[in-house]
Design a protein around this motif. Structure first.
Motif, short mmCIF file in Angstrom:
data_model
loop_
_atom_site.label_atom_id
_atom_site.label_comp_id
_atom_site.label_asym_id
_atom_site.label_seq_id
_atom_site.Cartn_x
_atom_site.Cartn_y
_atom_site.Cartn_z
N SER A 83 -15.51 24.88 47.83
CA SER A 83 -15.83 25.69 46.65
C SER A 83 -16.63 24.85 45.66
N ARG A 84 -17.44 25.53 44.91
CA ARG A 84 -18.27 24.81 43.94
C ARG A 84 -17.83 25.20 42.53
N SER A 85 -17.95 24.29 41.63
CA SER A 85 -17.50 24.61 40.28
C SER A 85 -18.69 24.66 39.34
N TYR A 86 -18.52 25.40 38.31
CA TYR A 86 -19.58 25.58 37.32
C TYR A 86 -18.96 25.31 35.96
N ASP A 87 -19.55 24.41 35.20
CA ASP A 87 -18.95 24.04 33.92
C ASP A 87 -19.50 24.90 32.80
N ILE A 88 -18.59 25.37 32.01
CA ILE A 88 -19.03 26.08 30.81
C ILE A 88 -18.58 25.28 29.61
N PRO A 89 -19.53 24.77 28.85
CA PRO A 89 -19.16 23.93 27.71
C PRO A 89 -18.77 24.80 26.51
N GLY A 90 -18.12 24.18 25.57
CA GLY A 90 -17.99 24.83 24.28
C GLY A 90 -16.65 25.47 24.00
N LEU A 91 -15.67 25.26 24.85
CA LEU A 91 -14.36 25.78 24.49
C LEU A 91 -13.73 24.86 23.46
N LEU A 92 -13.30 25.46 22.37
CA LEU A 92 -12.55 24.70 21.38
C LEU A 92 -11.17 25.27 21.35
N ARG A 93 -10.17 24.42 21.41
CA ARG A 93 -8.83 24.97 21.33
C ARG A 93 -7.92 23.98 20.64
N ARG A 94 -6.87 24.49 20.12
CA ARG A 94 -5.81 23.64 19.61
C ARG A 94 -4.59 23.92 20.45
N LEU A 95 -3.80 22.88 20.67
CA LEU A 95 -2.60 23.08 21.46
C LEU A 95 -1.62 23.96 20.69
N LEU A 96 -1.12 24.97 21.38
CA LEU A 96 -0.27 25.94 20.68
C LEU A 96 0.96 25.27 20.06
N VAL A 97 1.53 24.33 20.79
CA VAL A 97 2.74 23.69 20.26
C VAL A 97 2.42 22.95 18.96
N GLU A 98 1.24 22.34 18.92
CA GLU A 98 0.85 21.65 17.70
C GLU A 98 0.69 22.63 16.55
N VAL A 99 0.10 23.78 16.84
CA VAL A 99 -0.08 24.79 15.80
C VAL A 99 1.28 25.27 15.30
N ILE A 100 2.20 25.46 16.24
CA ILE A 100 3.53 25.95 15.86
C ILE A 100 4.23 24.92 14.97
N LYS A 101 4.15 23.66 15.37
CA LYS A 101 4.77 22.60 14.56
C LYS A 101 4.18 22.58 13.16
N ALA A 102 2.85 22.59 13.13
CA ALA A 102 2.18 22.53 11.82
C ALA A 102 2.58 23.72 10.97
N ALA A 103 2.61 24.90 11.58
CA ALA A 103 2.90 26.11 10.81
C ALA A 103 4.31 26.07 10.25
N CYS A 104 5.27 25.57 11.03
CA CYS A 104 6.65 25.57 10.57
C CYS A 104 6.88 24.52 9.49
N GLN A 105 5.96 23.57 9.38
CA GLN A 105 6.11 22.52 8.38
C GLN A 105 5.25 22.77 7.15
N ASP A 106 4.37 23.75 7.25
CA ASP A 106 3.46 24.04 6.15
C ASP A 106 4.23 24.62 4.96
N GLN A 107 3.64 24.49 3.78
CA GLN A 107 4.25 25.07 2.58
C GLN A 107 4.60 26.55 2.75
N LEU A 108 3.68 27.26 3.43
CA LEU A 108 3.89 28.69 3.63
C LEU A 108 5.19 28.98 4.36
N ALA A 109 5.63 28.01 5.19
CA ALA A 109 6.79 28.26 6.03
C ALA A 109 8.08 28.30 5.23
N ARG A 110 8.01 27.94 3.97
CA ARG A 110 9.22 28.10 3.16
C ARG A 110 9.60 29.57 3.04
N ASP A 111 8.62 30.43 3.27
CA ASP A 111 8.90 31.88 3.25
C ASP A 111 9.14 32.44 4.64
N PHE A 112 9.22 31.59 5.65
CA PHE A 112 9.43 32.10 7.02
C PHE A 112 10.83 32.70 7.18
#
Ligand SMILES: [Zn+2]
Length: 920
Positions: free
Chosen positions: A1-30
């Motif tokens: 099989s042959r592969s084809y690269d598509i550049p340009g995906l930007l992502r953040r790791l979901l677990v990192e986002v979850i950690k950040a969100a739960c520690q953010d100031q806004l999360a005091r209202d969670f």
């Protein structure tokens, strides 16, 4: 099989986002603990007991969350861990969009919101509750070169490209949800020191995915407008028009789409045929597995990550989308067709229609915006909210324009559409209002089928001038493009016929609302509008910055400076002196003095002022002696009236009155009454006679005065606020209410002792939205020539009371608002009166042609999509040109994002590699 690269995906790791969100100031209202909310209702009589009914609004108060928390609580504890276990409620949005109106920049972001945060905070675009988790790259233009180089110079077909696009989309999601950290967290939780100081073991859980139909299809890995077009159930295309029928409601439950090992193995079998045996993306052998349920030969990322271990059913997360499905979908299609029908009656009808809309005026802070400067029939540059305003006000504007019996059918249809929309958009539901929504859905299905089968065929509808012009422009452009310079003039065929059809997935989706709201809470919580608002924020960054630079860089840099930006851009300026604990507010100013003697003496002919002073004194006496308000001031004797002194005989006039009230969903709101603006001059007060719910009046003056009661021992002047009003009364010959689906009709009380009066501002419930009954025209019979006529040429003979102006008003008329008190009001029944007989179930499909409603070309058939036209596949049934982001336009997110930006973003610059093979 042959592969084809598509550049340009930007992502953040979901677990990192979850950690950040739960520690953010806004999360005091969670919220980390789900709950059920109930409305307690007092017993109907002494023998009955208090009743409770469930409230539906926030995600963390929904059955969906409670079910997940139950599952969590039943899990054995993690070894050595006794931390509290809680859910991070993930709500995804994605939508491809243009960054600038004319430029080529496109973006296709995936946003993540946390259902732990109240929707009131979450849904503000600048609340920073939105997390960009990925930007989906598009298929690069050179994909064709790659395909050709591997298939003996043959280009990939549209079907192949579409398949590639699906593969790409799901590959991006695989990167997100099949991330090992994320899966580990899904199973074992992740320990986070949350912003409220409590350490919890947090389990991510995916609840909702908001997107428009073309994108839902991508998420669900089903075919765009296939034989089974619904992402939520296996309804077939020839059944979609049966909205609200018993069989239809059954299909949604019995044939709900669920992920299963069978589904997965069908997709695997089809993929084997394509990838191992080298057949094209669509071929008869793989279709054998896929076609019955309109599946596609693409693995589903959510299924692959979460089905086997967690029994996650990804179909269920695809929540309804009121804006695209109704406001820009079914309602827009009906409106466009009604305008086409108006055109068949001639220009006078169209002009009359536009003129009526210009009379409406605005209402509320931005509840209804004025149609004064537009031709409503053109619908030029309308946003979803303009369609909404139009729906809420259009009944009196359409009334009488069509000949009977069609007029009454159309009015009833419009009423049902407005009612359904109001119910579906409630921000807080009770079990009772959800039952109303179900009933309204059944009625709406019947009315739309009746309209299609028994009203539309009587009108030879063709394109509106606007549609025709747009089509001719497109043809011209296409000819110039294809024929180059020699584009020969084709004779214009005139306006093409247009018919109305119910064969559209958007209609079917309306039937899923009640169930989705019961499960996830109200639609405002996951409306696609929130994502679009976020787009607007990003676009505004784009405009603010250097356009040559990538918008992503700007968006995220701006986000970094969020705290600062937050304060600078917050444009909310509170109204001065808003004190919601007072029921109403009137200025204290004594600048504008009116001498009562002069007022009456200088206008001897003015009928409105006849008996002004005695009536005012009666009103004051009634309030001083605490007589219950009954609409007519008690008759007091002249002697009693003489006991009252109005200090200096002066009234202090004010231009506005602010009425504060508690909304149906227990928020604070206010109306501003302004006697100078007709659409803002009406008030409603609780009716005292028990026959109707409200009385209506037009405010002519807002006054305060100083009163001395000479019989009192202290004789100290006291301030009293009064509204001078002109009463409106019910038309006794006419019944209008939600039960019979007719607007309530009122008219000014004819000249006489009850035509004018005074009312205590404390009794005002809200501003009322009254729309003139245009067909009855104006009259000078109700009052001899007066300065207080509606206009120079008299009064509107009748007004309609608009219950649809906002959700609070609708709740008042339904008697359902949790924040309202309705002494002794009977609950409204939606199913009883005025229901037209439903036609034979099958008839609907035949009469409407296959023409797509409101679609630009109007020639495309709904059905198993043919592969000729890549542009068409992005469009749902009732999409039209205003909202015309087609699939191919969405295609290419600029992908050249430099390392610096990626670093700046905290995104992993994660070039996407994905493998596929082509047949020879
Ligand atoms: Zn369905």
């Amino acid at each position: 099989s042959r592969s084809y690269d598509i550049p340009g995906l930007l992502r953040r790791l979901l677990v990192e986002v979850i950690k950040a969100a739960c520690q953010d100031q806004l999360a005091r209202d969670f919220h980390f603990e789900p709950f059920k909310a109930f409305q307690a209702r007092p017993p109907a009589d002494d023998s009955a007991s208090e009743t409770f009914q469930r409230l539906h609004d926030e995600l963390y108060a929904s059955d969906a969350w409670i079910a997940e928390q139950d599952k969590l609580d039943r899990l054995p504890p993690e070894p050595g861990c006794n931390l509290p276990r809680a859910i991070a409620g993930l709500m995804f949005w994605s939508d491809a969009t243009h960054v600038s109106q004319f430029g080529q920049s496109k973006m296709w972001p995936i946003y993540l919101f946390f259902g732990n945060l109240s929707k009131w905070l979450r849904c503000k675009p600048r609340s920073r509750a939105c997390h960009h988790v990925a930007h989906i790259p598009s298929l690069p233009d050179n994909i064709q070169d790659f395909i050709r180089s591997h298939s003996n110079g043959k280009s990939g077909s549209t079907a192949t490209l579409r398949h590639c696009k699906r593969e790409l989309f799901q590959a991006v999601w695989k990167r997100l949800v099949m991330d090992p950290d994320f899966l580990h967290a899904y199973q074992h939780g992740v320990v986070i020191d949350c912003a409220d100081g409590i350490t919890r073991r947090i389990y991510p859980c995916i609840f909702t995915y908001s997107a428009d139909y073309p994108e839902k299809v991508l998420v669900a890995t089903i075919r765009d407008l296939g034989q089974c077009p619904c992402p939520l159930c296996l309804v077939t295309l020839d059944q979609v028009h049966l909205l609200g029928q018993v069989a239809d409601e059954r299909i949604r439950i019995v044939k709900a789409r669920v992920d299963s090992t069978e589904r997965i193995s069908k997709v695997q079998s089809a993929r084997k045929i394509i990838y191992q045996h080298g057949y094209a993306a669509t071929n008869d052998r793989s279709e054998y597995f896929l076609k019955p349920e309109s599946l596609v030969a693409t693995e589903n990322a959510f299924s692959k990550a979460l089905f086997a271990n967690f029994e996650f059913n990804f179909f269920r997360m695809l929540v309804v989308d009121l804006m695209h499905e109704f406001e820009l979908g079914v309602w827009k299609a009906v409106l466009i067709h009604l305008i086409r029908m108006l055109h068949t009656l001639g220009n006078d009808s169209v002009n009359e229609f536009n003129q009526r809309f210009r009379h409406l005026g605005n209402f509320g802070q931005s509840t209804i915006r004025s149609f004064a400067y537009m031709n409503t029939s053109d619908m030029r540059n309308w946003a979803a909210r303009t369609y909404e305003d139009c729906l809420q006000c259009c009944i009196p504007c359409f009334e009488g324009l069509f000949p009977e019996p069609y007029n009454q059918h159309i009015i009833r249809l419009l009423y049902t559409l407005a009612l359904w929309h109001g119910l579906a958009k409630l921000r807080q539901h009770t079990d009772e209002t959800l039952d109303h929504l179900t009933a309204a859905t059944q009625l709406l299905g019947k009315e739309l089928r009746f309209f299609t089968n028994d009203v539309c065929p009587h009108f030879d509808t063709v394109e509106t001038p606007k549609e025709r012009a747009a089509r001719e422009r497109r043809t011209q452009a296409a000819m110039e493009k294809s024929a180059g310079k020699k584009g020969k003039e084709k004779s214009s065929p005139g306006s093409l016929p247009k018919t109305f059809s119910l064969r559209t997935i958007k209609l079917h989706l309306l039937g899923h609302y009640a169930a989705v709201i019961r499960w996830f809470g109200t639609t405002d919580s996951y409306s696609t509008q929130i994502g679009e608002l976020q787009h607007r924020v990003v676009k505004s960054y784009y405009r603010r910055g250097n356009k040559r630079k990538d918008y992503v860089r700007l968006a995220t840099r701006m986000q970094r400076r969020g705290e600062l930006l937050h304060r600078i851009t917050e444009q909310y300026t509170p109204l001065p002196d808003l004190s919601p604990e007072q029921h109403y507010q009137m200025a204290k100013s004594v600048k504008h003095k009116i001498h009562i003697g002069d007022l009456v003496g200088n206008n001897p002919e003015e009928p409105a002022l006849a008996g002004f002073l005695p009536a005012l004194k009666d009103h004051i006496l009634g309030r001083l002696f605490d007589r219950p308000f009954d609409g007519e001031e008690g008759k007091f004797t002249d002697e009693e009236r003489d006991q009252i002194l109005i200090l200096n005989n002066i009234l202090y006039g004010h231009s506005t009155l602010r009425v504060n009230y508690t909304t149906y969903n227990m928020q604070r709101d206010h109306d501003v009454i302004n006697p100078e603006i007709p659409s803002r001059a009406f008030i409603m007060v609780e009716a005292a006679d028990g026959k109707t719910r409200f009385w209506y009046a037009r405010v002519l003056g807002i006054f305060h005065l100083q009163v001395v009661n000479t019989t009192s021992t202290r004789r100290i002047p006291q301030r009293m606020d009064v509204l001078w009003i002109r009463w409106l009364g019910e038309d006794p010959e006419y019944v209008g209410n939600i039960g019979v689906r007719k607007l309530e009709r009122v008219g000014y009380v004819p000249e006489g002792p009850y035509a004018f009066g005074f009312v205590d501002p404390d009794l005002v419930v809200r501003a009322a939205h009254l729309i003139p009954s245009f067909i009855y025209g104006k009259t000078d019979d109700l009052l001899t020539r007066s300065l207080y006529w509606d206009s120079q040429d008299g009064d509107w003979e009748n007004y309609y009371v608009n219950p649809f102006v906002d959700r609070d008003m609708l709740s008042r008329f339904l008697g359902t608002g949790v924040g309202h008190t309705h002494p002794g009001c009977a609950p409204v029944s939606l199913t009883s009166a005025n229901v037209i007989e439903d036609e034979d179930g099958e008839a609907g499909a035949e009469i409407g042609s296959l023409d797509e409603v409101g679609h630009d070309g109007g020639l495309e058939q709904v059905g198993e999509r043919s592969c000729e036209d890549p542009k068409s596949s992005g469009k749902g049934g009732i999409e039209s040109e205003v909202n015309s982001e087609t699939e191919s336009e969405k295609g290419s997110v600029d992908s050249d994002i430099d390392d610096e930006v990626a670093e700046d973003l905290g995104l992993a610059d994660d070039d996407l590699i994905w493998e596929f093979d082509y047949g020879h």
